[in-house]
Design an enzyme around this catalytic site. Structure first.
Site, mmCIF file in Angstrom:
data_model
loop_
_atom_site.group_PDB
_atom_site.id
_atom_site.type_symbol
_atom_site.label_atom_id
_atom_site.label_comp_id
_atom_site.label_asym_id
_atom_site.label_seq_id
_atom_site.Cartn_x
_atom_site.Cartn_y
_atom_site.Cartn_z
ATOM 1 C CD GLN A 1 -3.078 -0.763 0.023
ATOM 2 O OE1 GLN A 1 -3.063 0.273 -0.643
ATOM 3 N NE2 GLN A 1 -3.951 -1.721 -0.202
ATOM 4 C CB CYS B 1 -8.701 -10.759 1.040
ATOM 5 S SG CYS B 1 -7.313 -10.145 0.175
HETATM 6 C C1 LIG Z 1 -1.106 -4.500 2.326
HETATM 7 C C2 LIG Z 1 -1.468 -5.484 1.265
HETATM 8 N N1 LIG Z 1 -0.682 -6.552 1.078
HETATM 9 C C3 LIG Z 1 -0.936 -7.451 0.118
HETATM 10 C C4 LIG Z 1 -2.018 -7.335 -0.708
HETATM 11 C C5 LIG Z 1 -2.268 -8.371 -1.777
HETATM 12 O O1 LIG Z 1 -1.885 -7.851 -3.009
HETATM 13 P P1 LIG Z 1 -2.373 -8.522 -4.387
HETATM 14 O O2 LIG Z 1 -3.801 -8.145 -4.550
HETATM 15 O O3 LIG Z 1 -1.475 -7.938 -5.416
HETATM 16 O O4 LIG Z 1 -2.176 -9.990 -4.243
HETATM 17 C C6 LIG Z 1 -2.889 -6.256 -0.539
HETATM 18 C C7 LIG Z 1 -4.098 -6.115 -1.379
HETATM 19 O O5 LIG Z 1 -5.067 -5.524 -0.985
HETATM 20 C C8 LIG Z 1 -2.594 -5.303 0.470
HETATM 21 O O6 LIG Z 1 -3.383 -4.238 0.666
#
Ligand SMILES: Cc1ncc(COP(=O)(O)O)c(C=O)c1O
Length: 400
Positions: A181, A327
């Site tokens: 982020q 998620c």
């Molecule tokens: C802090 C953080 N880490 C990891 C992720 C996962 O990233 P990706 O969607 O590229 O798998 C997100 C996605 O929202 C996130 O906000």
């Protein structure tokens, strides 16, 4: 004005210049970068330029025996999995994480725990910040790895990484940070942060979905998660997605060209939204507002309301926002971040995340504030009387 997109922490729209760089690459550089013929070598060269360009913008120094490394992955989730499972992976020992990690860290750590690896969790204060001093208790010869997010995905609260890194360094324990982020919003200097590894995701800063990276300091050891060919130093085998790498590089370049104005502008818009809402809804609580935060994130509690009802009503009113990480959205699970901050139940129940981007406009923010107030008043008038904890006084946001 129709819909207003305030869910940029979930994903950002791809910039037109990024889309055209990707299209151009697909048209011209389709050869496998591992192939030895001229076309393959051209793909390899463009891939290497993208890798080096991204590393440079992020303050890593590639190349040579003592150079840092940049491993392309499919996104933030894979980068985080690779880090948690693979860093210092030949050494048995405990993993230490913060309680405000994205599920791609916390669920991976839970899985490691299920397989017998000890996992310890730090605590955070009421703004969601880790106190670096408590790390001393967790750092020992049997600690394999510490992972603390650079910036929380729900509240935007930044962690004191250099202080955490200094303690890890003294103890000889590698520190990984999930900077998904943070990258493309705040200047991020890998070398100066002092971390051993850092995760990035392209689609969080107007780049393509489906590509991310894990930066690795020259001295850190990593075991791969998947096995195959000799690509990427065997740390992440498989044919590299040249066009996506070029797209991610282009998105970072565009951000870098205007990084300072971007930071000022987005912070001003976020503060404008918060000020307009606090004026009309005095009981509004801005989670994490007593700490330094990312410029684009505002996590607000509407005490007495249900967060799912607020998100759905706002969707009908043409505002896209969410209850937490993409998620977790749609699930009734309470926010692990707000729980770790020891927020009251009514704050946890009523918290919604608004996330802006460099494409957000003042007119959109003013219109969003008007619609949010209207939705709040309507829901409030029909909400069953809930017990609401009196909100804490508003703390002035610190500046970055
Ligand atoms: C802090 C953080 N880490 C990891 C992720 C996962 O990233 P990706 O969607 O590229 O798998 C997100 C996605 O929202 C996130 O906000």
């Amino acid at each position: 004005m129709d819909s207003i997109y305030l869910d940029n922490n979930a994903t950002t729209p791809m910039l037109p210049e990024v889309a055209s760089a990707i299209a151009d690459c697909h048209a011209r550089l389709y050869a496998n970068p591992a192939s030895q013929h001229q076309s393959g070598r051209r793909s390899r060269q463009v891939l290497d330029e993208a890798r080096e360009g991204i590393a440079e913008i992020l303050g890593a120094h590639l190349g040579g025996k003592c150079g840092d490394r940049l491993v392309f992955t499919s996104g933030g989730t894979e980068s985080n999995n690779l880090a948690i499972r693979g860093l210092n992976g030949s050494r048995a020992g405990q993993i230490v994480i913060s309680p405000v990690e994205h599920p791609s860290i916390s669920a991976t750590a839970n899985e490691c725990a299920r397989q017998g690896c000890p996992v310890s969790r730090l605590t955070v204060d009421k703004n969601g910040r880790v106190d670096p001093v408590q790390l001393d208790e967790f750092l020992s010869r049997t600690t394999r790895l510490v992972s603390v997010t650079a910036a929380n995905h729900e509240t935007g609260v930044l962690q004191p990484l250099p202080e955490i890194a200094a303690r890890c360094h003294t103890a000889g324990v590698p520190l990984h940070t999930d900077a998904v982020q943070r990258v493309g919003k705040l200047p991020t200097d890998f070398g100066r942060l002092g971390v051993a590894a850092l995760s990035v995701s392209g689609h969080k800063f107007h780049g393509p979905v489906g590509i991310g990276a894990l930066l690795l300091r020259h001295d850190v050891k990593l075991l791969p998660l998947v096995h195959g060919g000799s690509q990427q130093l065997r740390l992440r085998p498989g044919t590299e997605p040249v066009a996506l790498a070029v797209g991610m590089f282009r998105a970072l370049q565009v951000w870098q060209q205007n990084a300072e104005q971007h930071l000022d502008r987005v912070t001003r818009l976020r503060d404008r939204l918060e000020a307009a809402l606090v004026r009309e809804i005095p009981e509004l609580v801005i989670n994490g507002s007593g700490a330094l935060r990312l410029p684009q994130t505002s996590n607000m509690a509407f005490p007495g309301l249900d967060r799912q009802a607020v998100v759905m009503a706002l969707d009908l009113a043409g505002i896209a926002c969410s209850t937490g990480s993409a998620c977790a959205s749609g699930s009734r699970q309470p926010s692990a971040t707000l729980q770790a901050m020891q927020s009251s139940q009514s704050i946890i129940d009523g918290s919604v995340r608004f996330s802006l981007s460099g494409l957000s406009t003042e007119a959109e923010i003013d219109e969003a504030a008007t619609r949010i107030v209207k939705v709040f008043k309507k829901l409030r008038s029909i909400a069953p009387a809930r017990k609401t904890a009196s909100p804490p006084p508003h703390e002035p946001p610190e500046s970055l």
